[in-house]
Design an enzyme around this catalytic site. Structure first.
Site, PDB file in Angstrom:
ATOM      1  CE1 TYR A   1     -31.926  25.044   3.770  1.00 48.60           C
ATOM      2  CE2 TYR A   1     -29.635  24.485   4.202  1.00 48.60           C
ATOM      3  CZ  TYR A   1     -30.948  24.108   4.013  1.00 48.60           C
ATOM      4  OH  TYR A   1     -31.291  22.768   4.075  1.00 48.60           O
TER       5      TYR A   1
ATOM      6  CE  LYS B   1     -33.439  23.628   6.654  1.00 47.82           C
ATOM      7  NZ  LYS B   1     -34.788  23.075   6.756  1.00 47.82           N
TER       8      LYS B   1
HETATM    9  N1  LIG Z   1     -31.437  17.836  -0.135  1.00 44.83           N
HETATM   10  C1  LIG Z   1     -30.484  18.087   0.771  1.00 44.83           C
HETATM   11  O1  LIG Z   1     -29.283  17.930   0.518  1.00 44.83           O
HETATM   12  C2  LIG Z   1     -30.869  18.542   2.163  1.00 44.83           C
HETATM   13  C3  LIG Z   1     -29.874  18.532   3.150  1.00 44.83           C
HETATM   14  C4  LIG Z   1     -30.214  18.942   4.432  1.00 44.83           C
HETATM   15  C5  LIG Z   1     -31.492  19.356   4.717  1.00 44.83           C
HETATM   16  N2  LIG Z   1     -32.425  19.369   3.735  1.00 44.83           N
HETATM   17  C6  LIG Z   1     -33.772  19.831   4.099  1.00 44.83           C
HETATM   18  O2  LIG Z   1     -34.695  18.804   3.807  1.00 44.83           O
HETATM   19  C7  LIG Z   1     -35.954  19.375   3.466  1.00 44.83           C
HETATM   20  C8  LIG Z   1     -36.414  18.819   2.136  1.00 44.83           C
HETATM   21  O3  LIG Z   1     -35.421  19.089   1.166  1.00 44.83           O
HETATM   22  P1  LIG Z   1     -35.427  18.366  -0.260  1.00 44.83           P
HETATM   23  O4  LIG Z   1     -34.041  18.475  -0.804  1.00 44.83           O
HETATM   24  O5  LIG Z   1     -36.081  17.044  -0.142  1.00 44.83           O
HETATM   25  O6  LIG Z   1     -36.359  19.372  -1.071  1.00 44.83           O
HETATM   26  P2  LIG Z   1     -36.942  19.276  -2.564  1.00 44.83           P
HETATM   27  O7  LIG Z   1     -36.590  17.995  -3.217  1.00 44.83           O
HETATM   28  O8  LIG Z   1     -36.587  20.562  -3.221  1.00 44.83           O
HETATM   29  O9  LIG Z   1     -38.517  19.275  -2.279  1.00 44.83           O
HETATM   30  C9  LIG Z   1     -39.059  20.379  -1.620  1.00 44.83           C
HETATM   31  C10 LIG Z   1     -40.489  20.066  -1.278  1.00 44.83           C
HETATM   32  O10 LIG Z   1     -41.021  21.181  -0.552  1.00 44.83           O
HETATM   33  C11 LIG Z   1     -42.108  21.748  -1.289  1.00 44.83           C
HETATM   34  N3  LIG Z   1     -42.061  23.194  -1.107  1.00 44.83           N
HETATM   35  C12 LIG Z   1     -41.075  24.048  -1.498  1.00 44.83           C
HETATM   36  N4  LIG Z   1     -41.418  25.309  -1.202  1.00 44.83           N
HETATM   37  C13 LIG Z   1     -42.629  25.254  -0.608  1.00 44.83           C
HETATM   38  C14 LIG Z   1     -43.520  26.221  -0.094  1.00 44.83           C
HETATM   39  N5  LIG Z   1     -43.238  27.543  -0.157  1.00 44.83           N
HETATM   40  N6  LIG Z   1     -44.691  25.813   0.445  1.00 44.83           N
HETATM   41  C15 LIG Z   1     -45.015  24.494   0.481  1.00 44.83           C
HETATM   42  N7  LIG Z   1     -44.207  23.525   0.015  1.00 44.83           N
HETATM   43  C16 LIG Z   1     -43.039  23.908  -0.531  1.00 44.83           C
HETATM   44  C17 LIG Z   1     -41.893  21.284  -2.741  1.00 44.83           C
HETATM   45  O11 LIG Z   1     -43.078  21.175  -3.497  1.00 44.83           O
HETATM   46  P3  LIG Z   1     -43.684  22.443  -4.326  1.00 44.83           P
HETATM   47  O12 LIG Z   1     -42.538  22.976  -5.142  1.00 44.83           O
HETATM   48  O13 LIG Z   1     -44.803  21.873  -5.127  1.00 44.83           O
HETATM   49  O14 LIG Z   1     -44.170  23.394  -3.303  1.00 44.83           O
HETATM   50  C18 LIG Z   1     -41.355  19.872  -2.493  1.00 44.83           C
HETATM   51  O15 LIG Z   1     -42.402  18.998  -2.179  1.00 44.83           O
HETATM   52  C19 LIG Z   1     -35.750  20.898   3.468  1.00 44.83           C
HETATM   53  O16 LIG Z   1     -36.165  21.431   4.700  1.00 44.83           O
HETATM   54  C20 LIG Z   1     -34.249  21.037   3.295  1.00 44.83           C
HETATM   55  O17 LIG Z   1     -33.763  22.233   3.839  1.00 44.83           O
HETATM   56  C21 LIG Z   1     -32.163  18.964   2.458  1.00 44.83           C
END
Ligand SMILES: NC(=O)c1ccc[n+]([C@@H]2O[C@H](COP(=O)([O-])OP(=O)(O)OC[C@H]3O[C@@H](n4cnc5c(N)ncnc54)[C@H](OP(=O)(O)O)[C@@H]3O)[C@@H](O)[C@H]2O)c1
Length: 241
Positions: A142, A146
């Protein structure tokens, strides 16, 4: 003005879709599950649409890239991403490769389709992570995906600026979403998806970047980590292993 947001049904992507709709964009919301997408569209009101697509598969990426290549999109938010926790060697290889497909391959393909059709004034946001700067043991693949997203975005920012197309790597730290267990993280370091997106929207308006780290705590920690020896940072971040 049209915007396409991947991973729009939850977390940071949902907050992006909501903020962009409020800013007057017609949003195309992309994710795998239809129900949360239609729920989002009901909240946003008329004028928005969705595509159910799995961006870890060639078919899902092709369908989404096809929309972007047709032109007419002013903003692309490459947000969908996933993290697999665990020691790399003990994790099934397929899980690691699926992360590469979603976090890197889909991002590259969608960015290429979007930029090929983008007009001056357009903007591409690639959602990366602070772990792209500071790789965390137990999240090796991961963190590496990134780092890839951040580096790609920096070079695209430079390449595209003469065309008037803005590119940003958005690098959130721990954000309170369904996929993130923030229980062990000090509360002052945890942001909401709305806080992350507010910072991104203001950086977009000011054409800030190429790398945007939302949250003062995250910016300070990332800055300090750059000054420390790499092995010290790895020991600190890997202290639970
Ligand atoms: N949360 C954190 O602490 C954090 C920190 C740094 C960076 N990020 C980054 O921010 C971004 C969003 O994270 P989040 O925490 O908001 O995620 P999240 O709440 O888990 O939501 C993930 C979203 O992506 C969709 N998704 C997952 N797998 C997919 C696939 N194979 N194809 C299409 N859509 C997909 C999910 O919907 P479905 O399941 O319906 O597909 C959902 O809409 C990511 O790139 C993550 O790496 C997050």
């Amino acid at each position: 003005m049209r915007a396409l947001v991947t991973g729009a049904s939850a977390g940071i992507g949902r907050a992006f879709a909501t903020a962009l709709a409020a800013a007057g964009y017609a949003v195309t919301a992309v994710a795998r599950r239809e129900d949360p997408l239609t729920g989002l569209l009901a909240e946003l009101g008329p004028g928005h649409d969705h595509l159910a697509a799995d961006l870890a598969t060639p078919e899902g990426v092709r369908a989404t890239a096809g929309l972007l290549a047709g032109g007419g999109y002013t903003v692309l938010v490459n947000n969908a991403g996933a993290a697999v926790h665990g020691d790399f060697a003990a994790t099934p290889l397929d899980h690691s490769l699926a992360q590469l497909d979603l976090n890197c391959r889909a991002v590259v393909t969608l960015a290429h389709a979007f930029l090929g059709a983008a007009e001056p004034g357009a903007a591409l946001v690639n959602v990366s992570s602070t772990l792209g700067h500071t790789p965390k043991p137990g999240l090796g693949v991961y963190s590496a995906t990134k780092a890839f997203v951040t580096a790609l975005s920096e070079t695209l920012w430079h390449e595209q600026k003469t065309r008037g197309v803005h590119v940003m790597a958005l690098c959130p730290g721990v954000t309170a979403t369904a996929s993130q267990d923030a229980a062990d993280v000090p509360a002052w370091l945890v942001q909401t998806p709305e806080e992350v997106v507010r910072r991104a929207m203001s950086a977009l308006a000011g054409r800030g970047g190429p790398v945007v780290v939302p949250g003062r705590g995250n910016a300070v920690l990332t800055g300090v980590a750059r000054l420390l020896p790499r092995r010290t940072v790895l020991s600190l971040l890997g202290s639970d292993r």
